[in-house]
Design a protein around this motif. Structure first.
Motif, short mmCIF file in Angstrom:
data_model
loop_
_atom_site.label_atom_id
_atom_site.label_comp_id
_atom_site.label_asym_id
_atom_site.label_seq_id
_atom_site.Cartn_x
_atom_site.Cartn_y
_atom_site.Cartn_z
N PHE A 1 25.24 -6.42 -4.33
CA PHE A 1 26.30 -5.40 -4.34
C PHE A 1 27.40 -5.77 -5.35
N ILE A 2 27.85 -7.02 -5.31
CA ILE A 2 28.90 -7.46 -6.24
C ILE A 2 28.37 -7.44 -7.67
N ASP A 3 27.14 -7.92 -7.85
CA ASP A 3 26.53 -7.97 -9.18
C ASP A 3 26.46 -6.57 -9.79
N LYS B 1 28.57 -2.61 -13.62
CA LYS B 1 29.03 -1.23 -13.84
C LYS B 1 30.44 -1.21 -14.41
N ALA B 2 31.25 -2.22 -14.03
CA ALA B 2 32.62 -2.31 -14.53
C ALA B 2 32.69 -2.92 -15.93
N PHE C 1 35.47 -3.93 -2.67
CA PHE C 1 35.11 -4.29 -4.04
C PHE C 1 36.27 -4.01 -4.99
N ALA C 2 37.03 -2.95 -4.71
CA ALA C 2 38.17 -2.60 -5.57
C ALA C 2 39.18 -3.74 -5.60
N GLU C 3 39.40 -4.40 -4.44
CA GLU C 3 40.34 -5.52 -4.40
C GLU C 3 39.80 -6.70 -5.19
#
Length: 219
Positions: free
Chosen positions: A16-18, A23-24, A106-108
């Motif tokens: 999920f983080i990856d 994507k960012a 994830f935004a944080e």
């Protein structure tokens, strides 16, 4: 493009983080255990580490200690379900740049990553040595001296002293110190008081004055 090392043994979370970081716009590398994480973090080519505490083969605190023991200055954000004040202090005292308690959004995490990378990005030249009285702090060499003698500070103590030296004579509230030293992270004012105590012990209690009801000032 910054390259982020994700150290997480929960496969669904690391994926999920990856996915989110890619994507960012970041490059990523994933490690599922402490030994692999240490190899990546100290081998170069990594701009920031997202480090879980509960890891197989070697826990996150040990990984962090070894990274800092090798004088690797890569920013480290610790992420863990262990949310006690003692764990936070242990992580920050050990050289972590930030600490996120699970569950987090994830935004944080993304905001913390961008903030840490921005702190390390080259910008306008700054004063290399900050001085007030007998205290001097070398920003580049990360050295502190008191009356010419070296003083050993943790990463957080260094940041706290630097904040005082950048605002000489100014009264700084606990909230201002949390914003500048802890980057606004959820931190109790008691933690600020604890670190003020640490710093006073190392540079002299008389050098940091308590202004009742307002905060602290570097004398």
């Amino acid at each position: 493009m910054a390259r982020i090392l994700i150290v997480e043994d929960e496969e669904h979370l690391s994926r999920f983080i990856d996915k989110g970081l890619r994507k960012a716009g970041f490059e990523t590398v994933v490690a599922a255990d402490g030994m692999t994480a240490l190899e990546h973090a100290t081998g170069g080519g990594v701009d920031l580490v997202v480090l879980d505490v509960g890891l197989p083969r070697m826990d996150g605190f040990t990984v962090l200690k070894l990274i800092r023991g090798m004088d690797v200055e890569v920013p480290v954000i610790m992420c863990t379900a262990r949310d006690s004040a003692d764990d936070k202090v242990a992580g920050l005292e050990g050289g972590a740049d930030d600490y996120l308690a699970k569950p987090y959004t994830f935004a944080e995490l993304l905001a913390r990553i961008r903030l840490r990378l921005r702190d390390r990005a080259p910008g306008t030249p700054e004063v290399s040595v900050l001085e007030r009285g007998e205290v001097s702090l070398d920003v580049v060499a990360r050295e502190v001296r008191l009356d010419g003698a070296p003083v050993t500070l943790s990463a957080r103590e260094f940041s706290l002293l630097r904040t005082f030296l950048e605002h000489p004579g100014q009264v700084l509230s606990r909230e201002q110190l949390i914003e500048r030293v802890w980057d606004g992270a959820e931190t109790s004012s008691n933690v600020v008081d604890v670190y003020i105590g640490y710093l006073r012990h190392k540079i002299g209690a008389e050098r940091i004055v308590t202004v009742r009801g307002l905060g602290y000032r570097l004398a």
